[in-house]
Each structure stands twice: as structure tokens, then as C-alpha cells.
Design a protein around this motif. Structure first.
Motif, PDB file in Angstrom:
ATOM      1  N   LYS A 187       2.646   0.304 -10.144  1.00 15.34           N
ATOM      2  CA  LYS A 187       1.333   0.583 -10.681  1.00 15.34           C
ATOM      3  C   LYS A 187       0.478   0.591  -9.332  1.00 15.34           C
ATOM      4  N   ASN A 188      -0.669   1.419  -9.774  1.00 14.87           N
ATOM      5  CA  ASN A 188      -1.755   1.472  -8.662  1.00 14.87           C
ATOM      6  C   ASN A 188      -3.220   0.735  -8.941  1.00 14.87           C
ATOM      7  N   TRP A 189      -3.703   0.137  -8.296  1.00 12.40           N
ATOM      8  CA  TRP A 189      -5.247  -0.498  -8.344  1.00 12.40           C
ATOM      9  C   TRP A 189      -6.010  -0.235  -7.102  1.00 12.40           C
ATOM     10  N   ASN A 190      -6.942   0.341  -7.423  1.00 16.88           N
ATOM     11  CA  ASN A 190      -8.004   0.494  -6.279  1.00 16.88           C
ATOM     12  C   ASN A 190      -9.533  -0.118  -6.616  1.00 16.88           C
ATOM     13  N   PHE A 191     -10.160  -0.790  -5.507  1.00 14.72           N
ATOM     14  CA  PHE A 191     -11.364  -1.342  -5.579  1.00 14.72           C
ATOM     15  C   PHE A 191     -12.083  -1.385  -4.192  1.00 14.72           C
ATOM     16  N   LYS A 192     -13.463  -1.591  -4.210  1.00 15.30           N
ATOM     17  CA  LYS A 192     -14.073  -1.395  -2.971  1.00 15.30           C
ATOM     18  C   LYS A 192     -14.744  -2.837  -2.537  1.00 15.30           C
ATOM     19  N   LEU A 193     -14.829  -2.789  -1.236  1.00 20.04           N
ATOM     20  CA  LEU A 193     -15.314  -4.236  -0.734  1.00 20.04           C
ATOM     21  C   LEU A 193     -16.386  -3.763   0.260  1.00 20.04           C
ATOM     22  N   LYS A 194     -17.387  -4.739   0.468  1.00 22.93           N
ATOM     23  CA  LYS A 194     -18.239  -4.425   1.322  1.00 22.93           C
ATOM     24  C   LYS A 194     -17.818  -5.478   2.734  1.00 22.93           C
ATOM     25  N   ASN A 195     -16.774  -5.135   3.511  1.00 14.89           N
ATOM     26  CA  ASN A 195     -16.344  -5.549   4.543  1.00 14.89           C
ATOM     27  C   ASN A 195     -15.540  -4.777   5.309  1.00 14.89           C
ATOM     28  N   GLN A 196     -15.266  -4.954   6.719  1.00 11.31           N
ATOM     29  CA  GLN A 196     -14.529  -4.349   7.610  1.00 11.31           C
ATOM     30  C   GLN A 196     -12.960  -4.611   7.322  1.00 11.31           C
ATOM     31  N   PRO A 197     -12.026  -3.525   7.610  1.00  5.65           N
ATOM     32  CA  PRO A 197     -10.694  -3.968   7.182  1.00  5.65           C
ATOM     33  C   PRO A 197     -10.163  -5.183   7.840  1.00  5.65           C
ATOM     34  N   LYS A 198     -10.507  -5.247   9.189  1.00  5.89           N
ATOM     35  CA  LYS A 198      -9.950  -6.487   9.886  1.00  5.89           C
ATOM     36  C   LYS A 198     -10.198  -7.868   9.117  1.00  5.89           C
ATOM     37  N   GLY A 199     -11.559  -7.916   8.755  1.00  5.65           N
ATOM     38  CA  GLY A 199     -11.858  -9.289   7.835  1.00  5.65           C
ATOM     39  C   GLY A 199     -11.257  -9.104   6.495  1.00  5.65           C
ATOM     40  N   ILE A 200     -10.940  -8.207   5.886  1.00  5.53           N
ATOM     41  CA  ILE A 200     -10.081  -8.213   4.630  1.00  5.53           C
ATOM     42  C   ILE A 200      -8.767  -8.515   4.977  1.00  5.53           C
ATOM     43  N   ILE A 201      -8.211  -8.028   5.866  1.00  9.23           N
ATOM     44  CA  ILE A 201      -6.789  -8.509   6.217  1.00  9.23           C
ATOM     45  C   ILE A 201      -6.700 -10.136   6.615  1.00  9.23           C
ATOM     46  N   GLU A 202      -7.535 -10.430   7.244  1.00 10.57           N
ATOM     47  CA  GLU A 202      -7.730 -11.975   7.786  1.00 10.57           C
ATOM     48  C   GLU A 202      -7.786 -12.752   6.595  1.00 10.57           C
TER      49      GLU A 202
ATOM     50  N   VAL B 296       3.841  -6.035  -3.120  1.00  9.10           N
ATOM     51  CA  VAL B 296       2.515  -5.480  -3.167  1.00  9.10           C
ATOM     52  C   VAL B 296       2.466  -4.523  -1.517  1.00  9.10           C
ATOM     53  N   ASN B 297       1.949  -3.310  -1.740  1.00  7.45           N
ATOM     54  CA  ASN B 297       1.664  -2.416  -0.749  1.00  7.45           C
ATOM     55  C   ASN B 297       0.442  -2.194  -0.782  1.00  7.45           C
ATOM     56  N   GLY B 298      -0.441  -2.366   0.494  1.00 10.33           N
ATOM     57  CA  GLY B 298      -1.821  -1.995   0.337  1.00 10.33           C
ATOM     58  C   GLY B 298      -2.253  -1.219   1.506  1.00 10.33           C
ATOM     59  N   GLU B 299      -3.398  -0.365   1.364  1.00 10.15           N
ATOM     60  CA  GLU B 299      -3.796   0.528   2.232  1.00 10.15           C
ATOM     61  C   GLU B 299      -5.484   0.352   2.314  1.00 10.15           C
ATOM     62  N   LEU B 300      -5.989   0.137   3.360  1.00  5.52           N
ATOM     63  CA  LEU B 300      -7.323   0.006   3.508  1.00  5.52           C
ATOM     64  C   LEU B 300      -8.059   1.360   4.065  1.00  5.52           C
ATOM     65  N   VAL B 301      -9.068   2.134   3.463  1.00  7.55           N
ATOM     66  CA  VAL B 301      -9.766   3.203   3.966  1.00  7.55           C
ATOM     67  C   VAL B 301     -10.968   3.007   4.068  1.00  7.55           C
ATOM     68  N   GLU B 302     -11.541   2.948   5.447  1.00  2.23           N
ATOM     69  CA  GLU B 302     -12.887   2.590   5.829  1.00  2.23           C
ATOM     70  C   GLU B 302     -13.908   3.561   5.767  1.00  2.23           C
ATOM     71  N   ASN B 303     -14.854   3.310   5.345  1.00  2.00           N
ATOM     72  CA  ASN B 303     -16.081   4.284   5.387  1.00  2.00           C
ATOM     73  C   ASN B 303     -16.972   3.668   5.914  1.00  2.00           C
ATOM     74  N   ASN B 304     -17.181   4.214   7.198  1.00  2.00           N
ATOM     75  CA  ASN B 304     -18.546   3.573   8.478  1.00  2.00           C
ATOM     76  C   ASN B 304     -19.601   4.106   7.773  1.00  2.00           C
ATOM     77  N   VAL B 305     -19.951   5.156   7.207  1.00  2.00           N
ATOM     78  CA  VAL B 305     -21.468   5.281   6.786  1.00  2.00           C
ATOM     79  C   VAL B 305     -22.000   4.217   5.957  1.00  2.00           C
ATOM     80  N   GLU B 306     -21.403   3.829   4.806  1.00  2.00           N
ATOM     81  CA  GLU B 306     -21.785   2.795   3.959  1.00  2.00           C
ATOM     82  C   GLU B 306     -21.359   1.360   4.255  1.00  2.00           C
ATOM     83  N   ASN B 307     -20.353   1.295   5.142  1.00  2.00           N
ATOM     84  CA  ASN B 307     -19.764  -0.096   5.554  1.00  2.00           C
ATOM     85  C   ASN B 307     -18.904  -0.587   4.494  1.00  2.00           C
TER      86      ASN B 307
END
Length: 151
Positions: A2-17, A59-70
Motif C-alpha cells: 500500500k502507498n501513502w503520500n502527503f506533504k509537510l512544511k519541514n526539511q527532510p532532516k527535521g522530518i527524520i529526526e 514501512v519504507n519511506g522516501e522524502l522528496v524535497e521541494n526547495n522552492v516552496e520549502n
């Protein structure tokens, strides 16, 4: 899977921490951060016989960063552990092999059909149980992630 996608207003490092600190505070999870952009976690097992009850969902996760919109897009997939799938497939193949092999060797004795049928039935029962547990574990992990990030 099963796949699940969502967006967060945070940097990947902060999300992982944030995710790692939450999982460590709960206890019982193994968390692996591969390269700062991908991660996986699952329930840790303490004893070998727990394997059949706790360690079924990865649970496998991947973080895709969008630098323009943070904004960081989080892509999560839920998978059953490989060994659970191996157990199910091996039971089905063993049952079919018993029916076919013993059919050729014993000239249509009913005990061969009963034995092979029982092995196949056991494999189907494990399959149904694994699918139910996978759905429950997926929902539990979604709730955990949702509470962690406040979605």
C-alpha cells in the motif's frame, strides 16, 4: 503493498529526526535512515517465536524535497515482510507437491489428498490471517505517523 503520500512544511532532516525520536520514545521499533532521503522501520522482535506475531509489516519511506516552496513530500509504502510471503507460498507449493507426488506414487489413495489438502488449507489460513494483520498494522502505523506529524 500500500502507498501513502502527503506533504509537510519541514526539511527532510527535521522530518527524520522527529520520526526517529517518536519511534525511540515508544520503543519496540527499529528505524534505519539510509541516506537522509529514505528510511524504513518495523517492529523489533525480542524472541524468535514473536516473529509470527509482530514483525509482519515493513514501512519504507522516501522524502522528496521541494526547495522552492520549502515543502517535503513524504512517500510511504507498507509491505509485508518477505519471510511471511515465503511461508505462505511454501505451504501452497508443498501442498500441491504432496497431492501430485503422492498421487503418482500411491495410486489414488485418499490419505494423500487429505494430507495435501490440509497443507494447502493451512497455507490459505495463514494467507488470510497475514492479510488481516497487514491491514490492521497499516492502520496502526498510519495513526502513529499522523500523530507524530500532526496531520
Amino acid at each position: 503493498m500500500k502507498n501513502w503520500n502527503f506533504k509537510l512544511k519541514n526539511q527532510p532532516k527535521g522530518i527524520i529526526e522527529e520520526l526517529e525520536s517518536e519511534l525511540n520514545s515508544i520503543g519496540g521499533f527499529t528505524f534505519k535512515n539510509k541516506n537522509g532521503k529514505t528510511f524504513n522501520f518495523r517492529k523489533r522482535i525480542l524472541y524468535p517465536w514473536y516473529y509470527a506475531f509482530q514483525n509482519w509489516t515493513v514501512v519504507n519511506g522516501e522524502l522528496v524535497e521541494n526547495n522552492v516552496e520549502n515543502i517535503t513530500e513524504v512517500k510511504i509504502s507498507f509491505n509485508q515482510h518477505f519471510l511471511i510471503l515465503l511461508i505462505i507460498i511454501s505451504h501452497l507449493i508443498l501442498g500441491l507437491g504432496l497431492i501430485l507426488g503422492l498421487f503418482l506414487a500411491t495410486n489414488n489413495e485418499p490419505t494423500t489428498y487429505i494430507l495435501g489438502g490440509l497443507v494447502i488449507a493451512f497455507g490459505i489460513i495463514i494467507w488470510i490471517t497475514a492479510n488481516r494483520k497487514f491491514k490492521k498494522d497499516t492502520e496502526k502505523h498510519k495513526v502513529l505517523i499522523t500523530e507524530t506529524f500532526g496531520l
